[in-house]
Design a protein around this motif. Structure first.
Motif, PDB file in Angstrom:
ATOM      1  N   VAL A   1     -36.704   3.557  24.255  1.00 30.08           N
ATOM      2  CA  VAL A   1     -36.490   2.162  23.888  1.00 30.08           C
ATOM      3  C   VAL A   1     -35.648   1.474  24.958  1.00 30.08           C
ATOM      4  CG1 VAL A   1     -35.638   0.608  22.084  1.00 30.08           C
ATOM      5  CG2 VAL A   1     -36.561   2.854  21.465  1.00 30.08           C
TER       6      VAL A   1
ATOM      7  N   HIS B   1     -41.194   2.669  15.362  1.00 27.40           N
ATOM      8  CA  HIS B   1     -40.939   1.362  15.969  1.00 27.40           C
ATOM      9  C   HIS B   1     -41.058   0.252  14.930  1.00 27.40           C
ATOM     10  CE1 HIS B   1     -41.964  -2.383  18.079  1.00 27.40           C
ATOM     11  NE2 HIS B   1     -41.122  -1.937  19.001  1.00 27.40           N
TER      12      HIS B   1
ATOM     13  N   TRP C   1     -45.520  -1.937  16.283  1.00 26.15           N
ATOM     14  CA  TRP C   1     -46.000  -1.590  17.619  1.00 26.15           C
ATOM     15  C   TRP C   1     -47.370  -2.166  17.916  1.00 26.15           C
ATOM     16  CZ3 TRP C   1     -49.894   0.646  20.349  1.00 26.15           C
ATOM     17  CH2 TRP C   1     -49.632   0.716  21.731  1.00 26.15           C
TER      18      TRP C   1
ATOM     19  N   LEU D   1     -40.160   0.839  24.938  1.00 20.50           N
ATOM     20  CA  LEU D   1     -40.453   0.039  23.757  1.00 20.50           C
ATOM     21  C   LEU D   1     -39.505  -1.145  23.666  1.00 20.50           C
ATOM     22  CD1 LEU D   1     -40.935   3.029  21.320  1.00 20.50           C
ATOM     23  CD2 LEU D   1     -42.738   1.492  22.112  1.00 20.50           C
TER      24      LEU D   1
ATOM     25  N   MET E   1     -37.435  -1.468  13.595  1.00 19.82           N
ATOM     26  CA  MET E   1     -37.298  -0.042  13.848  1.00 19.82           C
ATOM     27  C   MET E   1     -36.532   0.636  12.713  1.00 19.82           C
ATOM     28  SD  MET E   1     -35.821   1.784  17.266  1.00 19.82           S
ATOM     29  CE  MET E   1     -37.166   1.076  18.212  1.00 19.82           C
TER      30      MET E   1
ATOM     31  N   ASP F   1     -46.918   3.452  13.241  1.00 16.31           N
ATOM     32  CA  ASP F   1     -46.959   2.975  14.627  1.00 16.31           C
ATOM     33  C   ASP F   1     -48.357   3.058  15.232  1.00 16.31           C
ATOM     34  OD1 ASP F   1     -44.351   2.153  14.841  1.00 16.31           O
ATOM     35  OD2 ASP F   1     -43.613   4.004  15.742  1.00 16.31           O
TER      36      ASP F   1
END
Length: 245
Positions: free
Chosen positions: A42, A141, A144, A160, A166, A174
């Protein structure tokens, strides 16, 4: 720039300021920022603590290069490996659940589209919660798609972006949007196969070997319904919702 969720983005030189959507919980946002600081998957924020701006909260991020909309060179394989890496990371303590079920509920509060609402009424119970006891529980996430990839410079690894949803839950979420868009005819077979093979090749835990569709079908349907609510002009998404009825 204002996003569909109500967040606002301002770019000032190499810094991106994000004013998060009005209902953002500051404790959950702080927990998500801590994950972004520690994660190898991330983008890290410039500050780990959100700043109050009136009744809302703002965060600061480095400016990055995002995915260019060029169909012949979309990074599907890199995306699959990146999500698998996120899903294998250790889940920090006191993380909120990921935000997909809440996104579904927000969508229903704000749409009067009969086709969308009828399709949503047929969704199974599993999509209204972040995970279940018979499924893996990983970092997710939570929103996504390829637009959530960024890198600091050409040739650098993809990371990401956007931590607003999240959290912890079933990693199949995701894969929901690419799976649903592939089923609706919006993603070519080769791109979907490249993405899924890369995810599996990197030991992603979301789908078993063999047919992934029994796991992905409920969340893929949910993702298509949400997208149809946000893009009522897209005939393929609306046709997919109609078939669900």
């Amino acid at each position: 720039m204002q996003t569909r969720s109500g967040a606002q983005i301002v770019v000032d030189g190499d810094v991106v300021y994000k004013l998060h959507r009005p209902e953002t919980n500051p404790r959950q946002l702080t927990a998500r920022l801590a994950v972004a600081v520690q994660s190898d998957s991330v983008l890290s924020p410039l500050d780990a603590v959100p700043e109050p701006v009136g009744t809302r909260w703002r965060t600061r991020w480095p400016r990055v290069q995002t995915v260019a909309p060029e169909p012949d060179c979309l990074p599907w394989a890199a995306a699959g490996r990146l999500l698998a890496r996120l899903h294998r990371e250790t889940v920090p303590r006191r993380q909120p659940p990921h935000g997909w079920p809440q996104r579904l509920r927000r969508m229903l509060r704000h749409t009067a589209d009969v086709t969308v609402r009828h399709a949503a009424a047929g969704l199974p119970d599993v999509v209204w919660r972040a995970g279940s006891a018979d499924r893996p529980a990983t970092l997710v996430h939570g929103d996504w798609h390829l637009g959530q990839l960024g890198r600091r410079a050409p040739g650098r690894p993809w990371l990401l972006l956007d931590i607003d949803d999240m959290g912890v839950g079933d990693p199949a979420w995701d894969l929901a949007r690419p799976a649903g868009f592939w089923a609706a005819g919006l993603i070519p077979d080769d791109d979907w196969a490249t993405f899924l093979d890369a995810y599996r090749g990197a030991d992603g835990p979301a789908v078993p070997q063999g047919d992934p569709w029994p796991v992905l079908e409920p969340v893929a349907r949910a993702a298509v319904i949400c997208a149809a609510a946000h893009h009522p002009e897209d005939e393929l998404l609306r046709e997919a919702c109609s078939r669900m009825r």
